[in-house]
Design a protein around this motif. Structure first.
Motif, short mmCIF file in Angstrom:
data_model
loop_
_atom_site.label_atom_id
_atom_site.label_comp_id
_atom_site.label_asym_id
_atom_site.label_seq_id
_atom_site.Cartn_x
_atom_site.Cartn_y
_atom_site.Cartn_z
N LEU A 167 -49.45 51.26 -2.90
CA LEU A 167 -48.85 51.74 -4.15
C LEU A 167 -48.44 50.54 -4.98
N LYS A 168 -48.45 50.73 -6.30
CA LYS A 168 -48.06 49.62 -7.17
C LYS A 168 -47.04 50.12 -8.19
N PHE A 169 -45.96 49.36 -8.32
CA PHE A 169 -44.96 49.66 -9.36
C PHE A 169 -44.89 48.52 -10.36
N ASP A 178 -46.67 47.20 -3.96
CA ASP A 178 -46.79 45.99 -4.78
C ASP A 178 -45.66 46.07 -5.82
N ARG A 179 -44.56 45.39 -5.58
CA ARG A 179 -43.29 45.47 -6.33
C ARG A 179 -42.57 46.78 -5.99
N TYR A 180 -41.23 46.72 -6.04
CA TYR A 180 -40.41 47.92 -5.78
C TYR A 180 -39.09 47.76 -6.52
N LEU A 215 -37.43 33.27 -18.52
CA LEU A 215 -37.03 34.53 -17.88
C LEU A 215 -37.40 34.51 -16.39
N GLN A 216 -38.60 33.98 -16.09
CA GLN A 216 -39.05 33.94 -14.69
C GLN A 216 -38.10 33.10 -13.83
N ARG A 217 -37.54 32.02 -14.42
CA ARG A 217 -36.58 31.20 -13.67
C ARG A 217 -35.32 32.01 -13.34
N LEU A 222 -42.47 36.63 -7.88
CA LEU A 222 -42.53 36.29 -9.29
C LEU A 222 -43.93 36.53 -9.82
N ASP A 223 -44.03 36.42 -11.13
CA ASP A 223 -45.32 36.52 -11.81
C ASP A 223 -46.27 35.48 -11.22
N ARG A 224 -47.49 35.89 -10.96
CA ARG A 224 -48.57 35.01 -10.45
C ARG A 224 -48.32 34.52 -9.02
N SER A 225 -47.40 35.14 -8.30
CA SER A 225 -47.13 34.67 -6.94
C SER A 225 -48.20 35.14 -5.95
N GLY A 226 -49.06 36.07 -6.39
CA GLY A 226 -50.14 36.52 -5.52
C GLY A 226 -49.87 37.84 -4.82
N LYS A 227 -48.96 38.64 -5.37
CA LYS A 227 -48.62 39.92 -4.71
C LYS A 227 -49.83 40.84 -4.58
N THR A 228 -50.54 41.03 -5.70
CA THR A 228 -51.66 41.97 -5.67
C THR A 228 -52.76 41.46 -4.73
N THR A 229 -52.99 40.14 -4.75
CA THR A 229 -53.96 39.54 -3.84
C THR A 229 -53.57 39.83 -2.38
N GLN A 230 -52.30 39.65 -2.06
CA GLN A 230 -51.85 39.79 -0.67
C GLN A 230 -51.78 41.26 -0.23
N GLY A 249 -46.79 29.25 -2.58
CA GLY A 249 -47.42 28.17 -3.33
C GLY A 249 -48.57 27.51 -2.57
N ARG A 250 -48.95 28.10 -1.43
CA ARG A 250 -50.03 27.52 -0.61
C ARG A 250 -51.33 28.29 -0.85
N SER A 251 -52.36 27.96 -0.06
CA SER A 251 -53.66 28.63 -0.24
C SER A 251 -53.52 30.12 0.09
N ASN A 289 -39.90 55.96 -12.49
CA ASN A 289 -41.29 55.78 -12.07
C ASN A 289 -41.38 55.65 -10.53
N ARG A 290 -40.33 55.10 -9.92
CA ARG A 290 -40.30 55.05 -8.44
C ARG A 290 -39.91 56.42 -7.89
N TRP A 291 -38.89 57.06 -8.53
CA TRP A 291 -38.46 58.36 -8.01
C TRP A 291 -39.58 59.38 -8.07
N1 Z5A Z 1 -41.00 45.09 -13.68
C1 Z5A Z 1 -39.70 45.39 -14.09
O1 Z5A Z 1 -39.18 44.80 -15.03
N2 Z5A Z 1 -39.00 46.36 -13.44
C2 Z5A Z 1 -39.53 47.04 -12.39
O2 Z5A Z 1 -38.85 47.93 -11.83
C3 Z5A Z 1 -40.86 46.71 -11.96
C4 Z5A Z 1 -41.55 45.73 -12.63
C5 Z5A Z 1 -41.46 47.44 -10.80
C6 Z5A Z 1 -45.37 44.07 -14.71
O3 Z5A Z 1 -45.55 43.97 -13.31
C7 Z5A Z 1 -43.98 43.67 -15.07
O4 Z5A Z 1 -43.05 44.70 -14.75
C8 Z5A Z 1 -43.47 42.46 -14.36
C9 Z5A Z 1 -42.14 42.86 -13.74
C10 Z5A Z 1 -41.78 44.10 -14.44
N3 Z5A Z 1 -43.27 41.42 -15.35
N4 Z5A Z 1 -43.44 40.23 -15.11
N5 Z5A Z 1 -43.58 39.16 -14.93
P1 Z5A Z 1 -46.97 43.88 -12.66
O5 Z5A Z 1 -46.74 43.94 -11.19
O6 Z5A Z 1 -47.83 44.95 -13.27
O7 Z5A Z 1 -47.54 42.45 -13.07
P2 Z5A Z 1 -49.02 41.93 -12.71
O8 Z5A Z 1 -49.83 42.07 -13.92
O9 Z5A Z 1 -49.54 42.51 -11.44
O10 Z5A Z 1 -48.89 40.40 -12.48
P3 Z5A Z 1 -48.27 39.68 -11.27
O11 Z5A Z 1 -47.62 40.69 -10.42
O12 Z5A Z 1 -47.43 38.64 -11.79
O13 Z5A Z 1 -49.37 38.96 -10.46
P4 Z5A Z 1 -49.46 38.90 -8.86
O14 Z5A Z 1 -49.86 40.27 -8.41
O15 Z5A Z 1 -48.26 38.33 -8.24
O16 Z5A Z 1 -50.60 37.85 -8.61
P5 Z5A Z 1 -52.17 38.09 -8.37
O17 Z5A Z 1 -52.70 39.03 -9.42
O18 Z5A Z 1 -52.43 38.41 -6.95
O19 Z5A Z 1 -52.68 36.61 -8.62
C11 Z5A Z 1 -52.54 35.97 -9.87
C12 Z5A Z 1 -53.65 34.91 -10.02
O20 Z5A Z 1 -53.46 33.87 -9.06
C13 Z5A Z 1 -55.08 35.46 -9.77
O21 Z5A Z 1 -55.96 34.75 -10.57
C14 Z5A Z 1 -55.31 35.12 -8.28
O22 Z5A Z 1 -56.66 34.98 -7.98
C15 Z5A Z 1 -54.56 33.79 -8.16
N6 Z5A Z 1 -53.99 33.57 -6.83
C16 Z5A Z 1 -53.42 34.47 -6.00
N7 Z5A Z 1 -52.98 33.87 -4.87
C17 Z5A Z 1 -53.27 32.54 -5.00
C18 Z5A Z 1 -53.08 31.39 -4.15
N8 Z5A Z 1 -52.46 31.47 -2.96
N9 Z5A Z 1 -53.50 30.20 -4.61
C19 Z5A Z 1 -54.10 30.08 -5.82
N10 Z5A Z 1 -54.34 31.12 -6.65
C20 Z5A Z 1 -53.92 32.34 -6.26
#
Ligand code: Z5A
Ligand code: MG
Length: 220
Positions: A38-40, A94-96, A153-155, A12-20, A179-181, A73-75
């Motif tokens: 790669l990132k989608f 990062d997402r697929y 929507l996220q739910r 989900l959004d903010r779940s930490g995908k890009t970080t991981q 949801g952990r560190s 975009n994936r193809w």
């Molecule tokens: N989408 C779609 O509809 N159809 C498709 O086929 C595809 C995607 C591929 C954009 O995606 C939108 O596209 C997305 C789905 C849709 N819409 N939504 N929602 P995106 O991948 O470009 O979105 P993003 O901008 O990268 O955000 P993200 O993916 O939600 O974030 P994240 O990568 O999961 O999280 P993060 O950037 O690693 O971390 C977020 C913040 O939390 C940051 O400040 C970190 O420092 C912090 N963080 C990370 N991990 C932790 C932990 N463990 N504890 C505390 N804080 C943390």
């Protein structure tokens, strides 16, 4: 020679995908293993720029049309993914396609229709799903400005991801409590993928086709 492993990270959004995924890239590189991140959506291509404009609400598109653009975009990277894997490089995404299905179905499109344009894309060897409650995600600075960054929507997206996960074996779809560190999540993620460092001997499978080792395949 074994091929490289194909690892997808979803969540989900903010779940930490890009970080991981960034952390994974660093760990594989430190171990001397070729890895490509790669990132989608890949917002750099012509199709990706249309997706970017849509997500920023700078353009309007029919729900089906934007779904097909995400898939296209994936193809446009599918042959690159296959080549890298055959060269022995680990590909981390990062997402697929699962994001594609989950977000469009959450908007009300038919789930099977959503899968169809992604049928026979390279299938990940393992998908790590970073699971987080909307409440925890909110603690990470709240949702942003983009089109889908809304709690309701996220739910729905989370519910559909859970349905998708039920179609895969436990080896192919791994749910990680995100949801952990960062360190705890990274340790779990690494424990699930480190076995792939040595490469994969089985042939690359195709997403949602008969040959993919799913419990309840789309085509069966
Ligand atoms: N989408 C779609 O509809 N159809 C498709 O086929 C595809 C995607 C591929 C954009 O995606 C939108 O596209 C997305 C789905 C849709 N819409 N939504 N929602 P995106 O991948 O470009 O979105 P993003 O901008 O990268 O955000 P993200 O993916 O939600 O974030 P994240 O990568 O999961 O999280 P993060 O950037 O690693 O971390 C977020 C913040 O939390 C940051 O400040 C970190 O420092 C912090 N963080 C990370 N991990 C932790 C932990 N463990 N504890 C505390 N804080 C943390
Ligand atoms: Mg991200």
């Amino acid at each position: 020679m074994p091929r490289g492993a194909f690892i997808a990270v979803e969540g989900l959004d903010r779940s930490g995908k890009t970080t991981q995924v960034t952390n994974l890239e660093t760990r594989f590189q430190a171990a001397g293993i070729d890895v490509k991140l790669l990132k989608f959506p890949d917002r750099t291509t012509a199709i990706g720029k249309m997706i970017d404009a849509y997500l920023r609400s700078q353009s309007e598109l029919d729900d089906h049309a934007i779904h097909l653009l995400f898939s296209a975009n994936r193809w446009e990277l599918a042959t690159t993914i296959e080549r890298l894997l055959n060269e022995g490089t680990i590909v981390v995404c990062d997402r697929y396609a699962f994001s594609g299905v989950a977000f469009s179905a959450a908007k009300g499109l038919d789930l099977d229709w959503c899968r169809s344009p992604d049928v026979s894309l390279p299938a990940p060897d393992v998908t790590l799903f970073l699971d987080i409650s909307p409440e925890k995600a909110r603690e990470r600075g709240g949702y942003g400005e983009e089109r889908y960054e809304k709690e309701e929507l996220q739910r729905k997206v989370r519910t559909i991801f859970s349905k998708i996960s039920g179609e895969f074996s436990a080896e192919k779809w791994v749910t990680v409590d995100a949801g952990r560190s960062q360190e705890d999540v990274a340790a779990d993620v690494w424990s699930f993928v480190e076995g792939f460092a040595a490469g994969v001997h089985s042939p690359l499978q195709r997403l949602w086709t008969r040959n993919e080792n799913e419990r309840d395949s789309f085509n069966t």
